[in-house]
Design an enzyme around this catalytic site. Structure first.
Site, PDB file in Angstrom:
ATOM      1  N   HIS A  48      12.279  -4.377   2.349  1.00 16.56           N
ATOM      2  CA  HIS A  48      12.863  -4.273   3.682  1.00 16.56           C
ATOM      3  C   HIS A  48      14.277  -3.715   3.576  1.00 16.56           C
ATOM      4  O   HIS A  48      14.939  -3.824   2.532  1.00 16.56           O
ATOM      5  CB  HIS A  48      12.855  -5.630   4.384  1.00 16.56           C
ATOM      6  CG  HIS A  48      13.687  -6.677   3.712  1.00 16.56           C
ATOM      7  ND1 HIS A  48      13.173  -7.538   2.756  1.00 16.56           N
ATOM      8  CD2 HIS A  48      14.995  -7.011   3.839  1.00 16.56           C
ATOM      9  CE1 HIS A  48      14.122  -8.344   2.339  1.00 16.56           C
ATOM     10  NE2 HIS A  48      15.237  -8.052   2.977  1.00 16.56           N
ATOM     11  N   ARG A  54       6.721  -9.619  -9.272  1.00 18.32           N
ATOM     12  CA  ARG A  54       7.352 -10.937  -9.311  1.00 18.32           C
ATOM     13  C   ARG A  54       6.564 -11.863 -10.235  1.00 18.32           C
ATOM     14  O   ARG A  54       5.345 -11.966 -10.116  1.00 18.32           O
ATOM     15  CB  ARG A  54       7.419 -11.538  -7.907  1.00 18.32           C
ATOM     16  CG  ARG A  54       8.117 -12.894  -7.848  1.00 18.32           C
ATOM     17  CD  ARG A  54       8.254 -13.378  -6.427  1.00 18.32           C
ATOM     18  NE  ARG A  54       9.172 -12.525  -5.682  1.00 18.32           N
ATOM     19  CZ  ARG A  54      10.506 -12.633  -5.730  1.00 18.32           C
ATOM     20  NH1 ARG A  54      11.067 -13.556  -6.507  1.00 18.32           N
ATOM     21  NH2 ARG A  54      11.273 -11.831  -5.033  1.00 18.32           N
ATOM     22  N   LEU A  77       8.956  -9.384 -13.619  1.00 22.84           N
ATOM     23  CA  LEU A  77      10.418  -9.404 -13.683  1.00 22.84           C
ATOM     24  C   LEU A  77      11.016  -9.910 -12.374  1.00 22.84           C
ATOM     25  O   LEU A  77      10.699  -9.399 -11.301  1.00 22.84           O
ATOM     26  CB  LEU A  77      10.947  -7.988 -13.957  1.00 22.84           C
ATOM     27  CG  LEU A  77      12.458  -7.858 -14.144  1.00 22.84           C
ATOM     28  CD1 LEU A  77      12.889  -8.491 -15.464  1.00 22.84           C
ATOM     29  CD2 LEU A  77      12.883  -6.392 -14.092  1.00 22.84           C
ATOM     30  N   GLY A 107      -8.544  24.703  20.638  1.00 18.29           N
ATOM     31  CA  GLY A 107      -9.143  25.438  21.744  1.00 18.29           C
ATOM     32  C   GLY A 107     -10.651  25.485  21.751  1.00 18.29           C
ATOM     33  O   GLY A 107     -11.258  25.934  22.729  1.00 18.29           O
ATOM     34  N   GLN A 121       0.779  -1.236   0.000  1.00 20.73           N
ATOM     35  CA  GLN A 121       0.000   0.000   0.000  1.00 20.73           C
ATOM     36  C   GLN A 121       0.813   1.290   0.000  1.00 20.73           C
ATOM     37  O   GLN A 121       0.510   2.213  -0.749  1.00 20.73           O
ATOM     38  CB  GLN A 121      -0.949   0.008   1.205  1.00 20.73           C
ATOM     39  CG  GLN A 121      -1.923   1.180   1.210  1.00 20.73           C
ATOM     40  CD  GLN A 121      -2.897   1.178   2.354  1.00 20.73           C
ATOM     41  OE1 GLN A 121      -3.584   2.162   2.613  1.00 20.73           O
ATOM     42  NE2 GLN A 121      -3.005   0.082   3.083  1.00 20.73           N
ATOM     43  N   SER A 122       1.841   1.400   0.834  1.00 20.21           N
ATOM     44  CA  SER A 122       2.527   2.682   0.965  1.00 20.21           C
ATOM     45  C   SER A 122       3.161   3.127  -0.353  1.00 20.21           C
ATOM     46  O   SER A 122       2.998   4.278  -0.771  1.00 20.21           O
ATOM     47  CB  SER A 122       3.581   2.617   2.070  1.00 20.21           C
ATOM     48  OG  SER A 122       4.569   1.645   1.785  1.00 20.21           O
ATOM     49  N   ALA A 134       7.865  -3.068   9.709  1.00 19.70           N
ATOM     50  CA  ALA A 134       6.839  -2.038   9.879  1.00 19.70           C
ATOM     51  C   ALA A 134       5.575  -2.358   9.092  1.00 19.70           C
ATOM     52  O   ALA A 134       5.607  -2.477   7.874  1.00 19.70           O
ATOM     53  CB  ALA A 134       7.378  -0.680   9.462  1.00 19.70           C
ATOM     54  N   ASP A 163       0.230   3.900   5.958  1.00 22.07           N
ATOM     55  CA  ASP A 163       0.388   3.386   4.597  1.00 22.07           C
ATOM     56  C   ASP A 163       0.098   4.445   3.533  1.00 22.07           C
ATOM     57  O   ASP A 163       1.012   5.061   3.003  1.00 22.07           O
ATOM     58  CB  ASP A 163      -0.496   2.153   4.397  1.00 22.07           C
ATOM     59  CG  ASP A 163       0.139   0.898   4.981  1.00 22.07           C
ATOM     60  OD1 ASP A 163       1.376   0.793   4.952  1.00 22.07           O
ATOM     61  OD2 ASP A 163      -0.588   0.029   5.465  1.00 22.07           O
TER      62      ASP A 163
END
Length: 429
Positions: free
Chosen positions: A99, A39, A73, A253, A18-19, A139, A173
């Site tokens: 990673h 992949r 690829l 406030g 996702q990120s 993460a 993400d």
């Protein structure tokens, strides 16, 4: 006339989940040519995650990969490295979210790519800043939220539900993807001056922390005076030395809260958010809309500071008023008096609102075939002279031959790449 802001920009997208994909999808919608590296045989992990049909990619994938091209690829094979090198030689942007150390191991670190193509902007998304003592953690979305202060300040401050609560919004993400896009766009502008690309490092932690800025403001105030007047705990409860959870208070406030409305017995979202502003004139108009004119002369309520000290009484009385009206009636009545107010909308109500299908807010994309049409969130801003078009997502490796031919590879090369496992899974023995 083509006014797409990123027309002519080539993006090599080595991201998944996702990120990263949220970032590159925005770049694609702004006109960039985004080549998504996947992949062979499996593709992006979200293709098969939370599927509604075993034969179709999930909505998770579909909502994050519109208008990209998919190149299957394996960059770990000799031919795969050769192909990726070829792509990077003319790329404007290379982005990855593997990673830590994975791209270095593959042989495509920032230093290598910068030497290969000094004009290429290299963007990386990781969990934490390099300096962080938590940089070694794997993460996920909640990991970023709990380490950036979002969870510790979200939720109820007392009772059985007094637990750190992560936001339903993707703070770790998609929020990270938007932050990374800002960095990439800044680097592309900078390149116009320096003539070379730079290294953009975006951590999920820092993206979350940026959205928790007002909580760091509260910590500074707490350190200075020992209490926070806008929080529901004030003035009756003791504050610790850190910013507490605050229920549904507005955050600044003004006096904001979520109020239960008529129909709550069957509708868990029969609520409206109502804000009492601090200004005397604004407060007067609100009191007249509620029918609470007695507050105008009551010293417990007729100043903003007094209202901070008696907020629980205010919550109670407004709550008694709101529960006799549905959330749309509450919104209609108070908005006419200039009171900041809105109904709490569930996802169904939002996605059924045809006014939001304005070409950007919510968009319908025709994926064709068995999937048909699906809805996603479009570009979150508008440009006066550019309207994005929203096309379908690519099939896994659906653009492999097309992309390879663009980069000068022959039909024989392409057959060889498929046969040796570079662009297609190796046959099972």
């Amino acid at each position: 006339m083509n006014t797409a802001p990123l027309q002519g920009i080539k993006v090599i997208d080595f991201t998944n989940v996702q990120s990263g994909p949220s970032c590159t999808q925005l770049l694609a919608w702004l006109g960039a040519d985004v080549i998504k590296i996947e992949r062979p045989g499996s593709g992006d992990a979200t293709r098969n995650e939370l599927q509604f049909d075993p034969d179709c990619p999930s909505y998770y994938f579909l909502q994050l990969n519109s208008d990209k091209r998919s190149l299957a690829l394996d960059a770990a094979t000799p031919d795969g490295r050769k192909i990726l090198t070829k792509l990077l030689e003319t790329a404007d942007v290379f982005i990855e979210n593997l990673h830590p150390g994975a791209m270095d191991k593959l042989g495509f670190s920032w230093e290598v790519v910068h030497k290969l193509n000094p004009k290429c902007v290299y963007a990386t998304i990781k969990g934490f800043p390099v300096s962080s003592k938590y940089a070694h953690l794997k993460a996920y979305e909640p990991v970023a939220q709990v380490t950036a202060g979002a969870a510790s300040t979200t939720g109820w401050w007392e009772g059985p539900d007094n637990i750190p609560t992560q936001s339903g919004a993707a703070l770790g993400d998609s929020n990270t993807g938007m932050h990374c896009a800002i960095g990439i766009l800044a680097a592309l502008l900078q390149r116009n001056v320096t003539g070379e690309g730079s290294f953009v490092y975006q951590s999920m932690h820092n993206a979350c922390l940026n959205l928790c800025r007002i909580k760091t403001r509260d910590q500074l105030t707490l350190d200075r005076i020992g209490y926070l007047t806008q929080f529901p705990q004030y003035p009756d409860q003791k504050f610790g030395d850190f910013v507490p959870r605050s229920g549904n208070q507005e955050g600044s406030g003004v006096l904001g809260w979520t109020y239960k409305c008529k129909g709550w017995e069957t509708d868990p979202n029969a609520y409206a958010y109502i804000i009492l502003q601090r200004g005397a004139k604004d407060f007067e108009l609100a009191c007249k809309a509620f029918g609470f004119e007695d507050w105008l002369t009551n010293p417990d309520f007729n100043t903003a500071d007094a209202r901070d000290r008696h907020k629980q009484e205010i919550y109670k009385r407004i709550g008694e008023w709101a529960i006799t009206r549905d959330k749309f009636e509450v919104t209609d009545t108070l908005s006419k008096a200039g009171v900041p107010v809105a109904p709490v909308l569930n996802t169904k109500e939002i996605m059924d609102d045809e006014s939001l299908y304005d070409g950007n807010t919510l968009v319908r994309i025709d994926q064709g075939g068995k999937i048909g049409e699906f809805v996603t969130v479009g570009v979150p801003f508008t440009l006066s002279n550019y309207q994005p078009t929203y096309g379908p997502c690519p099939t896994l490796g659906g653009n492999t031959d097309e992309v390879l031919k663009e980069y000068g590879f022959s039909d024989d090369d392409i057959k060889q790449f498929a046969a040796n496992g570079t662009t297609a899974p190796m046959p099972k023995k």
